[in-house]
Motif scaffolding. Sequence first.
Motif, PDB file in Angstrom:
ATOM      1  N   GLU A 130       0.922  -1.109  -0.019  1.00 45.17           N
ATOM      2  CA  GLU A 130      -0.069  -0.217  -0.010  1.00 45.17           C
ATOM      3  C   GLU A 130       0.762   1.154  -0.024  1.00 45.17           C
ATOM      4  N   MET A 131       2.256   1.291  -0.171  1.00 49.67           N
ATOM      5  CA  MET A 131       3.000   2.155  -0.056  1.00 49.67           C
ATOM      6  C   MET A 131       3.859   2.606  -1.143  1.00 49.67           C
ATOM      7  N   PRO A 132       3.929   3.544  -2.065  1.00 49.13           N
ATOM      8  CA  PRO A 132       4.582   3.783  -3.144  1.00 49.13           C
ATOM      9  C   PRO A 132       5.986   3.518  -3.295  1.00 49.13           C
ATOM     10  N   TYR A 133       6.655   3.423  -1.918  1.00 47.77           N
ATOM     11  CA  TYR A 133       7.963   2.863  -2.167  1.00 47.77           C
ATOM     12  C   TYR A 133       8.172   1.426  -2.269  1.00 47.77           C
ATOM     13  N   GLY A 168       8.039  16.770   5.279  1.00 46.61           N
ATOM     14  CA  GLY A 168       6.642  16.121   4.924  1.00 46.61           C
ATOM     15  C   GLY A 168       7.158  14.375   4.777  1.00 46.61           C
ATOM     16  N   CYS A 169       6.588  13.918   3.746  1.00 47.19           N
ATOM     17  CA  CYS A 169       7.064  12.361   3.668  1.00 47.19           C
ATOM     18  C   CYS A 169       8.184  12.396   2.940  1.00 47.19           C
ATOM     19  N   ALA A 170       9.177  11.620   3.547  1.00 50.69           N
ATOM     20  CA  ALA A 170      10.777  11.515   3.075  1.00 50.69           C
ATOM     21  C   ALA A 170      10.785  11.052   1.818  1.00 50.69           C
ATOM     22  N   PHE A 171       9.652  10.380   1.285  1.00 54.77           N
ATOM     23  CA  PHE A 171       9.681   9.618  -0.033  1.00 54.77           C
ATOM     24  C   PHE A 171       9.311  10.746  -1.383  1.00 54.77           C
ATOM     25  N   HIS A 172       8.527  11.932  -0.672  1.00 57.84           N
ATOM     26  CA  HIS A 172       7.751  12.767  -1.710  1.00 57.84           C
ATOM     27  C   HIS A 172       8.761  13.218  -3.030  1.00 57.84           C
ATOM     28  N   PRO A 173       9.990  13.423  -2.895  1.00 57.75           N
ATOM     29  CA  PRO A 173      10.737  13.941  -4.045  1.00 57.75           C
ATOM     30  C   PRO A 173      10.817  13.069  -5.141  1.00 57.75           C
ATOM     31  N   ARG A 174      10.474  11.487  -4.870  1.00 59.86           N
ATOM     32  CA  ARG A 174      10.447  10.565  -5.779  1.00 59.86           C
ATOM     33  C   ARG A 174       9.386   9.926  -6.086  1.00 59.86           C
ATOM     34  N   CYS A 175       8.408  10.397  -5.531  1.00 57.62           N
ATOM     35  CA  CYS A 175       6.936   9.761  -5.634  1.00 57.62           C
ATOM     36  C   CYS A 175       6.265  10.161  -6.545  1.00 57.62           C
ATOM     37  N   ALA A 176       5.963   9.270  -7.545  1.00 55.49           N
ATOM     38  CA  ALA A 176       5.051   9.357  -8.551  1.00 55.49           C
ATOM     39  C   ALA A 176       3.573   9.357  -8.329  1.00 55.49           C
ATOM     40  N   HIS A 177       3.301   9.357  -7.034  1.00 53.46           N
ATOM     41  CA  HIS A 177       1.859   9.448  -6.656  1.00 53.46           C
ATOM     42  C   HIS A 177       1.261  10.662  -5.935  1.00 53.46           C
ATOM     43  N   ARG A 178       2.226  11.525  -5.735  1.00 50.45           N
ATOM     44  CA  ARG A 178       2.118  12.277  -4.669  1.00 50.45           C
ATOM     45  C   ARG A 178       1.043  13.401  -4.931  1.00 50.45           C
ATOM     46  N   GLU A 179       0.735  13.631  -6.372  1.00 50.09           N
ATOM     47  CA  GLU A 179       0.005  14.548  -6.932  1.00 50.09           C
ATOM     48  C   GLU A 179      -1.737  13.988  -6.490  1.00 50.09           C
ATOM     49  N   LYS A 180      -1.772  12.528  -6.158  1.00 48.44           N
ATOM     50  CA  LYS A 180      -2.989  12.063  -5.975  1.00 48.44           C
ATOM     51  C   LYS A 180      -3.529  12.143  -4.606  1.00 48.44           C
ATOM     52  N   VAL A 181      -2.671  12.693  -3.645  1.00 46.73           N
ATOM     53  CA  VAL A 181      -3.162  13.199  -2.385  1.00 46.73           C
ATOM     54  C   VAL A 181      -3.669  14.791  -2.183  1.00 46.73           C
ATOM     55  N   PRO A 182      -4.927  14.821  -1.716  1.00 48.49           N
ATOM     56  CA  PRO A 182      -5.374  16.110  -1.631  1.00 48.49           C
ATOM     57  C   PRO A 182      -4.468  17.179  -0.867  1.00 48.49           C
ATOM     58  N   LEU A 185      -0.243  17.701   1.637  1.00 51.67           N
ATOM     59  CA  LEU A 185       0.250  17.038   2.824  1.00 51.67           C
ATOM     60  C   LEU A 185       1.326  16.175   2.651  1.00 51.67           C
ATOM     61  N   CYS A 186       1.730  15.715   1.357  1.00 51.92           N
ATOM     62  CA  CYS A 186       3.047  14.933   1.124  1.00 51.92           C
ATOM     63  C   CYS A 186       4.257  15.786   1.478  1.00 51.92           C
ATOM     64  N   PHE A 187       3.791  17.073   1.313  1.00 50.24           N
ATOM     65  CA  PHE A 187       5.232  17.927   1.125  1.00 50.24           C
ATOM     66  C   PHE A 187       5.365  18.375   2.541  1.00 50.24           C
ATOM     67  N   LEU A 190       4.510  14.584   7.672  1.00 48.74           N
ATOM     68  CA  LEU A 190       4.955  13.131   7.918  1.00 48.74           C
ATOM     69  C   LEU A 190       3.682  12.250   8.179  1.00 48.74           C
ATOM     70  N   PRO A 191       3.473  11.388   7.195  1.00 42.26           N
ATOM     71  CA  PRO A 191       2.489  10.416   7.658  1.00 42.26           C
ATOM     72  C   PRO A 191       2.649   9.405   8.787  1.00 42.26           C
ATOM     73  N   GLU A 192       1.639   9.393   9.653  1.00 40.48           N
ATOM     74  CA  GLU A 192       1.890   8.245  10.636  1.00 40.48           C
ATOM     75  C   GLU A 192       1.697   6.761  10.016  1.00 40.48           C
ATOM     76  N   ARG A 205       2.781   3.871   5.728  1.00 38.37           N
ATOM     77  CA  ARG A 205       3.112   5.302   6.169  1.00 38.37           C
ATOM     78  C   ARG A 205       2.787   6.041   4.854  1.00 38.37           C
ATOM     79  N   CYS A 206       1.656   6.510   4.784  1.00 36.03           N
ATOM     80  CA  CYS A 206       1.426   7.092   3.277  1.00 36.03           C
ATOM     81  C   CYS A 206      -0.060   7.790   3.369  1.00 36.03           C
ATOM     82  N   HIS A 207      -0.219   9.079   2.812  1.00 36.83           N
ATOM     83  CA  HIS A 207      -1.576   9.699   2.801  1.00 36.83           C
ATOM     84  C   HIS A 207      -2.418   9.420   1.835  1.00 36.83           C
ATOM     85  N   LEU A 208      -2.122   8.477   0.804  1.00 40.27           N
ATOM     86  CA  LEU A 208      -3.021   8.037  -0.153  1.00 40.27           C
ATOM     87  C   LEU A 208      -4.391   7.647   0.455  1.00 40.27           C
ATOM     88  N   PRO A 209      -5.346   8.198  -0.180  1.00 37.67           N
ATOM     89  CA  PRO A 209      -6.732   7.802   0.351  1.00 37.67           C
ATOM     90  C   PRO A 209      -7.043   6.263  -0.032  1.00 37.67           C
TER      91      PRO A 209
HETATM   92  S1  SF4 Z   1       2.779  10.320   1.484  1.00 39.77           S
HETATM   93 FE1  SF4 Z   1       2.761  11.052  -0.613  1.00 39.77          FE
HETATM   94  S2  SF4 Z   1       4.838  11.254  -1.122  1.00 39.77           S
HETATM   95 FE2  SF4 Z   1       4.592   9.647   0.521  1.00 39.77          FE
HETATM   96  S3  SF4 Z   1       4.487   7.625  -0.539  1.00 39.77           S
HETATM   97 FE3  SF4 Z   1       2.365   8.463   0.239  1.00 39.77          FE
HETATM   98  S4  SF4 Z   1       1.656   9.393  -1.898  1.00 39.77           S
HETATM   99 FE4  SF4 Z   1       3.834   9.464  -1.984  1.00 39.77          FE
END
Ligand code: SF4
Length: 232
Positions: A130-133, A168-182, A185-187, A190-192, A205-209
């Motif tokens: 469930e996590m983009p990384y 924010g989320c440490a993976f956000h600079p490399r994440c192809a899915h961050r635009e799908k989060v309203p 938040l990703c920037f 930090l997701p719990e 640990r991800c904000h994706l709904p």
């Molecule tokens: S929180 Fe955002 S940037 Fe981090 S993995 Fe999830 S979608 Fe990508």
Amino acid sequence: MHHSSASNRDAKRKSIEMLDRVGIPQPDQRINDFPHQFSGGMRQRAMIAMGLINDPSLLIADEPTTALDVTVQAQILDLLRELQREFNSAVIIITHDLGVIAEMADDVLVMYAGRCVEYGTAKEILTHPEMPYTWGLLSSVPDVTASTDARLIPIPGTPPSLLNPPTGCAFHPRCAHREKVPGDLCFTELPELSAAKGNAAHVKRCHLPDPDAIYRADVLPEIAPDLVKDNR
Ligand code: SF4
């Protein structure tokens, strides 16, 4: 000898027995050899012998198959599995190789930038990540059944500096899915760690709904079928 009351003679006898147990031929002679006189696979066997000689309750194997060819890799994994049963030690394997994980692990903890980003049973992580990384790791495994002109799908960018980690989320600079989060938040946040859909024992640990929908539509077709065979 530091961890037990073994005498010099006992320690040497036990060391020879352990070298024998991990498959080093002529252990009574090889015990006097230097590391450069062993092959990569034999050095790995000797390391496993050193790790297990005092009956630890936990063995930590850090990249135990790196730099070994696939045949020796399979032998080392078989040996680890056999010894784990025999010595009844728990084993933590640290690896970037999801093929090793698929073959060996009961539970998987995925780490990014020093934090756990996903945790669950191996089956759950490999079939319902469930996590983009984690998706990126799975997509970048070569698929031997793919056509010869199919290209690997790497995770773009490089791991962040831990001295100056991203906000924010440490993976956000490399994440192809961050635009799908309203919102942003990703920037900024930090997701719990939170329970994945319908399974409290699987956390991410991800904000994706709705990560499951994105995974099935966009990510699953990119993953080598052997890794996720239960899910197709
Ligand atoms: S929180 Fe955002 S940037 Fe981090 S993995 Fe999830 S979608 Fe990508």
